[in-house]
Design a protein around this motif. Structure first.
Motif, mmCIF file in Angstrom:
data_model
loop_
_atom_site.group_PDB
_atom_site.id
_atom_site.type_symbol
_atom_site.label_atom_id
_atom_site.label_comp_id
_atom_site.label_asym_id
_atom_site.label_seq_id
_atom_site.Cartn_x
_atom_site.Cartn_y
_atom_site.Cartn_z
ATOM 1 N N LEU A 117 0.829 -1.209 0.000
ATOM 2 C CA LEU A 117 0.000 0.000 0.000
ATOM 3 C C LEU A 117 0.865 1.261 0.000
ATOM 4 N N ASN A 118 1.929 1.262 0.797
ATOM 5 C CA ASN A 118 2.841 2.415 0.818
ATOM 6 C C ASN A 118 3.509 2.615 -0.542
ATOM 7 N N ALA A 119 3.868 1.523 -1.200
ATOM 8 C CA ALA A 119 4.471 1.620 -2.531
ATOM 9 C C ALA A 119 3.464 2.195 -3.533
ATOM 10 N N ALA A 120 2.205 1.768 -3.433
ATOM 11 C CA ALA A 120 1.163 2.306 -4.319
ATOM 12 C C ALA A 120 0.974 3.796 -4.067
ATOM 13 N N PHE A 121 0.982 4.209 -2.801
ATOM 14 C CA PHE A 121 0.854 5.632 -2.479
ATOM 15 C C PHE A 121 2.037 6.417 -3.047
ATOM 16 N N GLU A 122 3.232 5.871 -2.875
ATOM 17 C CA GLU A 122 4.436 6.565 -3.345
ATOM 18 C C GLU A 122 4.428 6.723 -4.870
ATOM 19 N N ARG A 123 4.055 5.678 -5.600
ATOM 20 C CA ARG A 123 4.009 5.750 -7.068
ATOM 21 C C ARG A 123 2.995 6.790 -7.548
ATOM 22 N N ASN A 124 1.956 6.995 -6.775
ATOM 23 C CA ASN A 124 0.901 7.926 -7.174
ATOM 24 C C ASN A 124 0.994 9.273 -6.461
ATOM 25 N N LYS A 125 2.158 9.545 -5.862
ATOM 26 C CA LYS A 125 2.449 10.833 -5.222
ATOM 27 C C LYS A 125 1.476 11.173 -4.097
ATOM 28 N N GLN A 162 -4.423 11.989 13.947
ATOM 29 C CA GLN A 162 -4.626 11.287 12.675
ATOM 30 C C GLN A 162 -3.718 11.915 11.625
ATOM 31 N N LYS A 163 -3.040 11.057 10.838
ATOM 32 C CA LYS A 163 -2.179 11.554 9.759
ATOM 33 C C LYS A 163 -3.012 12.256 8.700
ATOM 34 N N GLY A 164 -2.370 13.184 8.025
ATOM 35 C CA GLY A 164 -2.996 13.825 6.875
ATOM 36 C C GLY A 164 -2.338 13.294 5.607
ATOM 37 N N TYR A 165 -2.906 13.642 4.469
ATOM 38 C CA TYR A 165 -2.347 13.187 3.190
ATOM 39 C C TYR A 165 -2.443 14.298 2.150
ATOM 40 N N MET A 166 -1.440 14.301 1.293
ATOM 41 C CA MET A 166 -1.410 15.233 0.165
ATOM 42 C C MET A 166 -1.218 14.433 -1.112
ATOM 43 N N ILE A 167 -1.842 14.888 -2.181
ATOM 44 C CA ILE A 167 -1.593 14.338 -3.511
ATOM 45 C C ILE A 167 -0.834 15.416 -4.256
ATOM 46 N N ALA A 168 0.405 15.092 -4.617
ATOM 47 C CA ALA A 168 1.314 16.076 -5.230
ATOM 48 C C ALA A 168 1.387 17.270 -4.279
#
Length: 183
Positions: A117-125, A162-168
């Motif tokens: 899952l982390n690899a998928a997140f990393e590939r998709n920024k 809770q962690k946050g998330y950014m896309i690009a």
């Protein structure tokens, strides 16, 4: 002879002389007639109209192709992300098929699935927003749900709930934090 030159022409108004037919033609033989100018202008107009219609059709085609591209981009925007998540789903399904799982095998499977899952997140920024205690509170990335007394400087992160998330460079979800209260 002088008498003939002084005679007036009876059919002409006063002061006008009769002009021979040869002199009625255009003064300069090289100039085109009005009819020729009109036909040349009409030909040029038809040519310009044709060029305009072609350019308009081309612009319409470009606009239509761009709309199709945008439509396809919207339709298949998450295709890459979905492909990256398929192995994660496969791993979870395989874990559920195990007849007699042990705590160690479940933990090992979850760790491997989390890596996928982390690899998928990393590939998709898709990047985690995980501030550390003591970091300055950034309202663009953090959401403070409580202000608590602390020995830290005011308006700094005390705890991450809770962690946050950014896309690009765009915030998907802010990190949920508690902040230090001013002293």
């Amino acid at each position: 002879m002088q008498d003939q030159e002084n005679q007036e022409v009876p059919n002409q108004p006063d002061g006008q002389e009769q002009v021979p037919a040869q002199e009625a033609a255009p003064a300069a033989a090289g100039e085109p007639s009005l009819e020729e100018q009109l036909s040349a202008t009409e030909a040029k107009l038809a040519e310009t109209h044709d060029a305009f219609m072609r350019a308009k059709a081309e612009a319409d085609n470009v606009r239509r192709r761009a709309q199709e591209d945008v439509s396809k981009a919207h339709k298949f925007a998450i295709e890459g992300f979905a492909e990256a998540l398929l192995p994660v789903k496969d791993s979870l399904e395989m874990a559920l098929k195990v007849e007699a799982p042990t705590v160690e095998s479940i933990k090992e499977g979850v760790e491997m699935t989390l890596k996928q899952l982390n690899a998928a997140f990393e590939r998709n920024k898709l990047v985690e927003v995980m501030p550390q205690p003591g970091d300055k509170l950034d309202p663009n990335k953090h959401q403070a749900v409580a202000v608590v007394p602390s020995e830290q400087e005011a308006n700094t992160v005390v705890n991450v709930l809770q962690k946050g998330y950014m896309i690009a460079d765009r915030l998907l979800r802010p990190a949920i934090v508690t902040a230090a209260q001013p002293k």
